[in-house]
Each structure stands twice: as structure tokens, then as C-alpha cells.
Design a protein around this motif. Structure first.
Motif, PDB file in Angstrom:
ATOM      1  N   UNK A 173      25.324  25.667  90.988  1.00  0.00           N
ATOM      2  CA  UNK A 173      25.408  25.406  92.404  1.00  0.00           C
ATOM      3  C   UNK A 173      24.666  26.471  93.204  1.00  0.00           C
ATOM      4  N   UNK A 174      24.507  27.687  92.661  1.00  0.00           N
ATOM      5  CA  UNK A 174      23.709  28.719  93.319  1.00  0.00           C
ATOM      6  C   UNK A 174      22.637  29.165  92.342  1.00  0.00           C
ATOM      7  N   UNK A 175      21.413  29.205  92.808  1.00  0.00           N
ATOM      8  CA  UNK A 175      20.292  29.679  92.010  1.00  0.00           C
ATOM      9  C   UNK A 175      19.597  30.761  92.804  1.00  0.00           C
ATOM     10  N   UNK A 176      19.255  31.862  92.152  1.00  0.00           N
ATOM     11  CA  UNK A 176      18.594  32.973  92.817  1.00  0.00           C
ATOM     12  C   UNK A 176      17.195  33.188  92.267  1.00  0.00           C
ATOM     13  N   UNK A 177      16.326  33.697  93.129  1.00  0.00           N
ATOM     14  CA  UNK A 177      14.942  33.971  92.762  1.00  0.00           C
ATOM     15  C   UNK A 177      14.566  35.364  93.262  1.00  0.00           C
ATOM     16  N   UNK A 178      13.640  36.013  92.562  1.00  0.00           N
ATOM     17  CA  UNK A 178      13.133  37.278  93.077  1.00  0.00           C
ATOM     18  C   UNK A 178      12.038  36.998  94.098  1.00  0.00           C
ATOM     19  N   UNK A 179      11.429  38.050  94.628  1.00  0.00           N
ATOM     20  CA  UNK A 179      10.434  37.891  95.689  1.00  0.00           C
ATOM     21  C   UNK A 179       9.164  37.194  95.231  1.00  0.00           C
ATOM     22  N   UNK A 180       9.000  37.034  93.911  1.00  0.00           N
ATOM     23  CA  UNK A 180       7.821  36.362  93.371  1.00  0.00           C
ATOM     24  C   UNK A 180       8.117  34.932  92.917  1.00  0.00           C
ATOM     25  N   UNK A 236      10.492  34.017  90.725  1.00  0.00           N
ATOM     26  CA  UNK A 236      11.035  33.934  89.366  1.00  0.00           C
ATOM     27  C   UNK A 236      12.549  33.740  89.433  1.00  0.00           C
ATOM     28  N   UNK A 237      13.056  32.769  88.676  1.00  0.00           N
ATOM     29  CA  UNK A 237      14.490  32.501  88.622  1.00  0.00           C
ATOM     30  C   UNK A 237      15.205  33.696  88.010  1.00  0.00           C
ATOM     31  N   UNK A 238      16.194  34.220  88.751  1.00  0.00           N
ATOM     32  CA  UNK A 238      16.918  35.403  88.282  1.00  0.00           C
ATOM     33  C   UNK A 238      18.372  35.127  87.951  1.00  0.00           C
ATOM     34  N   UNK A 239      18.930  34.039  88.487  1.00  0.00           N
ATOM     35  CA  UNK A 239      20.327  33.714  88.198  1.00  0.00           C
ATOM     36  C   UNK A 239      20.609  32.277  88.544  1.00  0.00           C
ATOM     37  N   UNK A 240      21.665  31.750  87.946  1.00  0.00           N
ATOM     38  CA  UNK A 240      22.124  30.406  88.255  1.00  0.00           C
ATOM     39  C   UNK A 240      23.580  30.321  87.841  1.00  0.00           C
ATOM     40  N   UNK A 241      24.455  29.873  88.751  1.00  0.00           N
ATOM     41  CA  UNK A 241      25.872  29.753  88.446  1.00  0.00           C
ATOM     42  C   UNK A 241      26.531  28.732  89.353  1.00  0.00           C
ATOM     43  N   UNK A 298      30.189  37.734  93.665  1.00  0.00           N
ATOM     44  CA  UNK A 298      29.248  38.794  93.328  1.00  0.00           C
ATOM     45  C   UNK A 298      27.896  38.127  93.058  1.00  0.00           C
ATOM     46  N   UNK A 299      26.791  38.858  93.167  1.00  0.00           N
ATOM     47  CA  UNK A 299      25.489  38.255  92.849  1.00  0.00           C
ATOM     48  C   UNK A 299      25.412  37.702  91.420  1.00  0.00           C
ATOM     49  N   UNK A 300      26.275  38.175  90.547  1.00  0.00           N
ATOM     50  CA  UNK A 300      26.308  37.682  89.167  1.00  0.00           C
ATOM     51  C   UNK A 300      27.033  36.346  89.038  1.00  0.00           C
TER      52      UNK A 300
END
Length: 163
Positions: A1-8, A10-15, A63-65
Motif C-alpha cells: 500500500x506504500x511504496x517509496x523511491x529515492x531521488x533517482x 529507484x524503489x527503496x521500500x514497499x509495505x 516508521x519508514x520501514x
């Protein structure tokens, strides 16, 4: 439900929230302390009276994790929808959307009304305002200014006049 990306990009997390129901993520924001705040709707199966789904609103801080700090259920006894959230410098969370029934002491105009809710950084409801005219109304977007004023945008059925 949440996906994170860095400034470029790139997928950094998903939960996700880990719910057994059908979840629809609607809004996400990061508070001043780096925690992720998410608002979502869950379609929950209700066996009685005739077996159907209802929609409830949830707000959670993670948390971001993806580790859950807290989550709260919000809304009326009828179907509810969330559309947007905003966070002030103190970490208070503001949420808007639409309810199809009264909440607490707030009135209900019928056919859906907008709501404005404020929660403290620990998820405690500080206030809720429900308002609308006889037709369908609903909050869609929310913004805060530096003075603490709250601005909503949304929908109102054609031909309605009022505030």
C-alpha cells in the motif's frame, strides 16, 4: 500500500497495513519527525443483515520501514471515504473526505457530507467538523497555511448554493 523511491526513482521500500480486508491507500505524507502517515479505506465484509461490503476510514503512522506506530478507525456508522491529509509543523494531522452518516455531535445534511478531522501526533481525535447541504458534498483536498488556517477543496452537487 506504500511504496517509496529515492531521488533517482529507484524503489527503496514497499509495505502494506497487513489488513485481511480490501484496502485502498488514498493519501500519504511525512511528518516533521520522519514518520509516514497514511490514510486509507478498507472494504470490510459485513455478514448481517444481508452480507455486503462497507467502507471504513483508517489513519495510521508508520516508521519508514513499515513498522506500525499506531492506527485508528474513523467515521460514521455508514460508509465513509477519505481523500487527503496534511500535517502541520507540530505533527498534528488533518484529514478530509466524505461521510454518509453523522459523527459524534456533528450534523449530517444527507447524500454525503464533507468532513474535516484533526488528530494529534499520537492519533487522538481533537475535533471533527461535518457539514454540507442537502445534496452530495465531499472534501477532496486539504492545505494548511503558516498561520494555522485550514483550506479544503471538494465537490458540491450542481445548483447548490450556500456555505
Amino acid at each position: 500500500m506504500v511504496t517509496g523511491f529515492d531521488q533517482f526513482g529507484k524503489n527503496t521500500l514497499s509495505w502494506g497495513t497487513g489488513s485481511a480486508d480490501i484496502d485502498h491507500g488514498k493519501a500519504v505524507a511525512v511528518d516533521p519527525f520522519g514518520k509516514v502517515v497514511v490514510a486509507w479505506q478498507s472494504q470490510i465484509y459485513v455478514a448481517k443483515p444481508k452480507g455486503s461490503y462497507t467502507t471504513d476510514v483508517f489513519l495510521g503512522k508508520f516508521e519508514p520501514t513499515g513498522a506500525e506506530r499506531w492506527k485508528v478507525q474513523f467515521g460514521s456508522t455508514a460508509e465513509d471515504e477519505v481523500e487527503d491529509i496534511a500535517i502541520d509543523a507540530a505533527g498534528n494531522i488533518y484529514m478530509t473526505g466524505r461521510v454518509f452518516g453523522p459523527i459524534g455531535r456533528s450534523g449530517y445534511g444527507g447524500e454525503g457530507d464533507y468532513f474535516l478531522a484533526k488528530f494529534d501526533p499520537t492519533g487522538q481525535l481533537l475535533f471533527v467538523n461535518v457539514s454540507g447541504l442537502a445534496g452530495g458534498d465531499g472534501g477532496r483536498g486539504i492545505a494548511l497555511d503558516a498561520s494555522g488556517n485550514i483550506y479544503l477543496t471538494g465537490e458540491r452537487q450542481a445548483g447548490q448554493v450556500g456555505s
